[in-house]
Design an enzyme around this catalytic site. Structure first.
Site, PDB file in Angstrom:
ATOM      1  NE  ARG A 120       3.769  62.549 -44.713  1.00  0.00           N
ATOM      2  CZ  ARG A 120       5.043  62.764 -44.426  1.00  0.00           C
ATOM      3  NH1 ARG A 120       5.602  62.168 -43.391  1.00  0.00           N
ATOM      4  NH2 ARG A 120       5.762  63.555 -45.174  1.00  0.00           N
ATOM      5  CD  GLN A 126       0.785  60.370 -52.135  1.00  0.00           C
ATOM      6  OE1 GLN A 126       1.859  60.888 -52.298  1.00  0.00           O
ATOM      7  NE2 GLN A 126       0.557  59.481 -51.198  1.00  0.00           N
ATOM      8  CG  ASP A 129       1.961  64.293 -47.248  1.00  0.00           C
ATOM      9  OD1 ASP A 129       2.114  64.826 -46.125  1.00  0.00           O
ATOM     10  OD2 ASP A 129       2.699  63.390 -47.673  1.00  0.00           O
ATOM     11  CB  SER A 132       4.882  65.800 -48.196  1.00  0.00           C
ATOM     12  OG  SER A 132       5.125  64.493 -47.751  1.00  0.00           O
ATOM     13  CE1 TYR A 227       6.757  59.999 -41.016  1.00  0.00           C
ATOM     14  CE2 TYR A 227       5.062  58.337 -40.723  1.00  0.00           C
ATOM     15  CZ  TYR A 227       5.437  59.611 -41.097  1.00  0.00           C
ATOM     16  OH  TYR A 227       4.497  60.496 -41.554  1.00  0.00           O
TER      17      TYR A 227
END
Ligand code: NAD
Length: 382
Positions: A120, A126, A129, A132, A227
Site C-alpha cells: 500500500r 493508491q 488500495d 483503505s 503497520y
C-alpha cells in the site's frame, strides 16, 4: 479477455465486485465483462443496469468460466471447485489468516490475486488500495453505530428543555478506519480523543480533530510497512491496565486496532468495561470469532454488560453500506486490472513489486514470499 463478476456467497455480504460504472470503463479498455444474474441486487445494482453498461448477464456457471473472475471476498468451497487451472481469481482473500484456502487455490492451479496483500505504500498502488477504501467506510459507519446506540447526544445542545454536554469519544487505533471514525464523530459534535501504539499517527489524529493520548507504560510499537507490530504479553498487560483509566472517562469507545495476519489485540479488558458508566457504548471493529479488541464482544451482535455498557460487535461494516463500498471496491479492482493489462491480456511481471505483492498462487504453487514462508512453518497455536 473475459472478466466476470460473481455473486458473493458469504453470509451478510451485500457488496459486488464491479458496479455498472466500472463495467463501462473496463469495456472501453477492450475487456468483455459478464455478470452473474443478481450479483448486484443486494447493493441495488440491477441486472438491467449492468446490461445497459455493456455487460452480458449470465448464470453462475458461465460467470465462473471466464478468464478472470472478480470477487469481493473469498470463494466458498463450491465456487472453488468450479475454478480451473490457469484461471485468474481476484478478491480480498485474507491469505495470511487462511492458509487452507491458499493451498487449495495453488492445488487448483488458479492464479490468485489478493487485493488485501497490495503493497500500500507504493504511490502507484493508491488507486487499488481496497483495504483503505473499505476501512474508510467501516470507520464512518462505526461512528454512526456508536451514535445510534448511545442514549444521549453526541453534540453540545442548548435547548429550552435543558443543555446536553457533548459525548466524550475515544478512538483506539488511528489507521485509516480510526481516522475516519474520529472525523465522523467530530462532525457529529463529539469531543474526541485517540490512541495508537504507533506514535507517528499523532499528527494525523490531531489533524482530524482528536486529542492524542500517550501511554507511559508502552513504548512505540511500529512494525514493518507502516503497520503496528504485535505487543509482548507484558506490553499488552501494561497497555490494557493504563488504557482502562482513560476508557472509564469516556462515554463512547470505538476500537479499530489490527495487526496484519494476527488476531486483533485486546485493548478493552473486562476490568476496563466494569469501570465504565452505565449507558456507555463500545464499538469493536476488531470483533471476530477468535476474539476482538473488546472483552466479550460478539461478532455481528450487540450485548450489554451487567453494569450497563453496550458492546457492538462491528465486523463486516463495509457490507452495511453496500452501494458505496461496492463502487469504491470496483474502482480499486478496475485500477488493478488496467495496471496489469497489456495488449488485451493480464501480464503478471514477477519483477514488479506491486504485482509480486498481490499474486499469491500461480502455476500450481504458492508464489508470495510471506505465504510460502508461512506454509513451510509449523502451525502456531491460535
Ligand atoms: P490496521 O487496520 O492494520 O490497524 C489499525 C490501527 O491499529 C493501526 O494504526 C495500528 O497501529 C493500530 N494498532 C495495532 N495494534 C495496536 C495496539 N495494540 N494498540 C493500539 N493501536 C494498535 O491499519 P490500517 O488502517 O490498514 O493502516 C496502517 C498504516 O498504513 C497507517 O499508517 C496508514 O496510514 C498506512 N497506509 C499507508 C498508505 C500509503 O502509504 N499510501 C496507504 C494505506 C495505509
Amino acid at each position: 479477455m473475459k472478466v466476470s463478476v460473481v455473486k458473493e456467497t458469504a453470509p451478510g455480504e451485500r457488496r459486488v465486485a464491479l458496479v455498472p460504472e466500472s463495467v463501462a470503463k473496463l469495456r472501453a479498455t477492450g475487456l468483455e465483462v459478464v455478470v452473474e444474474s443478481g450479483a448486484g441486487d443486494a447493493a441495488w445494482f440491477t441486472d438491467d443496469s449492468y446490461a445497459e453498461s455493456g455487460a452480458s448477464v449470465v448464470d453462475r456457471a458461465e460467470a465462473l468460466s471466464a478468464d478472470v473472475v472478480v470477487m469481493v471476498g473469498k470463494p466458498d468451497d463450491a465456487t472453488l471447485a468450479r475454478l480451473r487451472a490457469g484461471q485468474v481469481l481476484i478478491g480480498m482473500l485474507s491469505p495470511l489468516t487462511d492458509p487452507d484456502l491458499v493451498r487449495a487455490l495453488a492445488a487448483a492451479g488458479v492464479t490468485a490475486i489478493s487485493l488485501d496483500m497490495l503493497p500500500r505504500t507504493l504511490p502507484r498502488a493508491q488507486p487499488m488500495d481496497a483495504l483503505s477504501s473499505q476501512a474508510n467506510i467501516a470507520g464512518y459507519h462505526a461512528a454512526l453505530m456508536a451514535a445510534t446506540e448511545y442514549g444521549r447526544f453526541f453534540p453540545l445542545l442548548i435547548t429550552a428543555a435543558g443543555t446536553a454536554r457533548p459525548a466524550r469519544v475515544l478512538v483506539l487505533g488511528t489507521g485509516v478506519a480510526g481516522l475516519q471514525a474520529i472525523g465522523t464523530a467530530r462532525r457529529l459534535g463529539a469531543v474526541v480523543s485517540a490512541y495508537d501504539v504507533r506514535p507517528e499517527t499523532r499528527a494525523e489524529a490531531e489533524s482530524v480533530g482528536a486529542t492524542f493520548i500517550e501511554l507511559s507504560s508502552v513504548g512505540a510499537a511500529s512494525g514493518a510497512g507502516g503497520y503496528a507490530r504485535e505487543l509482548t504479553e507484558d506490553e499488552r498487560e501494561a497497555q490494557q491496565h493504563e488504557l482502562a483509566g482513560h476508557i472509564a472517562r469516556h462515554d463512547v469507545v470505538i476500537t479499530t486496532a489490527q495487526v496484519p495476519g494476527r488476531r486483533p489485540p485486546l485493548l478493552v479488558s473486562e476490568d476496563a468495561l466494569k469501570a465504565m458508566a452505565a449507558g456507555s457504548v463500545v464499538v469493536d471493529m476488531g470483533a471476530s470469532p477468535l476474539g476482538g479488541n473488546v472483552a466479550g464482544s460478539v461478532p455481528s451482535d450487540t450485548v450489554t454488560t451487567e453494569n450497563g455498557v453496550t458492546i457492538v460487535g462491528a465486523d463486516h461494516l463495509p457490507a452495511r453500506m453496500p452501494s458505496a463500498a461496492s463502487a469504491m471496491y470496483a474502482r480499486n479492482v478496475s485500477a488493478l486490472l488496467r495496471y496489469l493489462l497489456s495488449d488485451g491480456a493480464l501480464v503478471l511481471a514477477g519483477d514488479d513489486e506491486l504485482t509480486a505483492g498481490v499474486v499469491i498462487t500461480r502455476d500450481g504453487a504458492i508464489v508470495h514470499p510471506a505465504l510460502s514462508e508461512q506454509a513451510s512453518q509449523p502451525e502456531e497455536p491460535a
